[in-house]
Scaffold this active site. Structure first.
Site, short mmCIF file in Angstrom:
data_model
loop_
_atom_site.label_atom_id
_atom_site.label_comp_id
_atom_site.label_asym_id
_atom_site.label_seq_id
_atom_site.Cartn_x
_atom_site.Cartn_y
_atom_site.Cartn_z
N LYS A 86 5.01 53.43 -0.84
CA LYS A 86 5.97 53.89 -0.48
C LYS A 86 6.25 55.28 -1.12
CE LYS A 86 8.21 49.34 -0.67
NZ LYS A 86 8.66 48.25 -1.51
N GLN A 107 11.59 47.64 -7.31
CA GLN A 107 10.53 46.78 -6.88
C GLN A 107 10.81 45.20 -7.41
OE1 GLN A 107 8.11 47.50 -4.25
NE2 GLN A 107 7.84 45.43 -4.47
N ASP A 121 17.23 48.96 0.56
CA ASP A 121 16.92 47.75 0.67
C ASP A 121 17.74 46.76 1.56
OD1 ASP A 121 14.17 47.15 0.28
OD2 ASP A 121 14.55 47.02 -2.02
#
Ligand code: NAP
Length: 284
Positions: free
Chosen positions: A52, A96, A119
C-alpha cells in the site's frame, strides 16, 4: 469463457489516479496523503502494508507509515488515530487488521474520522452505503463492481448470489449490487440446499474463505463467477472456486491470483483520492 483480468484493470485505474493526482497538484499545490497503521509483526500484514505504501508513492501520494509494537495499548492507538484525524495532510487512514487481542478493533475503526475512512468500515459509512449515498465504500466490493462494469456485464435485473456475509465483503458487495438493481440472495454457513441456490445465480460471488469450495455442480452454464477467496494451499494462493471445471461453464470468471485481489489496493487508492478531493472542495 472470458477471463476477467483484475491486474490489467487495476493498472488502468492506477494510471488514471496518477494522472488526476498530477493535475490536482498543479492546481492546488497539494497531494493526497494516506496513513497506514501496522501493529505488531505479522508477516502477511507487513506485506500488505508495504504494498500500500509503495503504491502511494508510485501514484504521487504522500505515505505516512505508522509501525507500532504488538504490546501497544488501546489508549495509545486511539491517541495516534486522533492525531491522524487532525493532520490536514492525511486524507485517508488505514488500520491494518487483525489487531492484537488487547485492542478492540471496533473501537479503533469507530475512532477514525468517517471522511478519512478509506476502508469504508466506519458505521457511519456502512449506514451511508445502505442508504445509497456513500462516498467511501469498502474496497474489495467496490473493486468487484468496477470489474463487472469494465467487462460490460449487466447487473440490473440479474440474480446475484453472494456466498458469505462478512462485513468486509459479503454484506457490502450485496448492498452495492442491490443499488445497481440486482436481485440478491446472500448465503452463509447455515444456508440449506446451497447448491440449489447457487445454481440460480446469474452472477455468483464467492467470499467463503475455503479453497476450491465452489464446484462445477454448484454453477449453471453462463454464470459470471467472481472469486474473492484467498487461501493458501501448499504455499500456493488458491481461490474459493475450483477454477478449471467451473471455468468450463462460466461466461466470465476471475482467476486467483490476478482477479479481485489487485482491485482492492487500486480501490483503496481511489478512495484516498476521493477523500482528498472532498477536503479540497470543503476548503474552497
Ligand atoms: P469471513 O469473515 O471468514 O466470512 C466467510 C463467510 O463465509 C461467512 O459469512 C460464513 O458464514 C461463510 N461460510 C463459511 N462456510 C460456509 C459454507 N460451508 N457454506 C456457505 N457459507 C459459508 O471471510 P471474509 O473476510 O469475507 O473473506 C472471505 C474470503 O475472501 C477469504 O478467503 C479472504 O481471504 C478473502 N478476501 C479477499 C480479499 C481480496 O482483496 N481479494 C479481501 C477480503 C477478503 P457464517 O457467517 O454463517 O459464518
Amino acid at each position: 469463457m472470458v477471463l476477467i483480468d483484475g491486474k490489467k484493470v487495476s493498472i488502468e485505474i492506477r494510471n488514471r489516479l496518477a494522472e488526476e493526482t498530477q493535475e490536482l497538484k498543479k492546481k492546488t499545490g497539494k497531494i493526497p496523503g494516506l496513513a497506514t497503521v501496522l501493529v505488531g509483526d505479522d508477516p502477511a500484514s507487513a506485506v500488505y502494508v508495504r504494498n500500500k505504501n509503495k503504491t502511494c508513492l508510485e501514484l504521487g501520494y504522500q505515505s505516512f507509515e505508522k509501525k507500532l509494537s504488538s504490546d501497544i495499548s488501546e489508549t495509545q492507538l486511539l491517541q495516534l488515530i486522533k492525531e491522524l484525524n487532525s493532520n490536514e495532510d492525511v486524507h485517508g487512514i488505514l488500520v491494518q487488521l487483525p489487531l492484537p487481542d488487547q485492542i478492540d478493533s471496533e473501537k479503533i475503526l469507530q475512532a477514525i474520522d468517517p471522511d478519512k475512512d478509506v476502508d469504508g468500515f466506519h458505521p457511519i459509512n456502512v449506514g451511508r452505503l445502505v442508504v445509497g449515498n456513500a462516498l467511501l465504500t469498502p474496497c474489495t466490493p467496490t473493486g468487484i463492481i468496477e470489474l463487472l462494469d469494465h467487462y460490460g456485464i449487466e447487473i440490473s435485473g440479474k440474480h446475484a448470489v453472494i456466498m458469505g456475509r462478512s462485513n468486509i465483503v459479503g454484506k457490502p458487495v450485496s448492498m452495492l449490487l442491490l443499488q445497481r438493481n440486482a436481485t440478491i440472495t446472500i448465503c452463509h454457513s447455515r444456508t440449506k440446499n446451497l447448491e440449489e441456490v447457487t445454481r440460480c445465480a446469474d452472477i455468483l460471488v464467492a467470499a467463503v474463505g475455503r479453497a476450491n469450495f465452489v464446484t462445477a455442480e454448484m454453477v449453471s452454464e453462463d454464470t459470471v463467477v467472481i472469486d474473492v477467496g484467498i487461501n493458501r494451499v501448499d504455499g500456493k494462493l488458491t481461490g474459493d472456486v475450483d477454477f478449471e471445471p467451473v471455468s468450463k461453464k462460466a461466461s466470465h470468471i476471475t482467476p486467483v491470483p490476478g482477479g479481485v485481489g489487485p482491485m482492492t489496493i487500486a480501490l483503496l487508492m481511489e478512495n484516498t483520492l476521493k477523500a482528498f478531493k472532498k477536503s479540497i472542495e470543503e476548503e474552497s
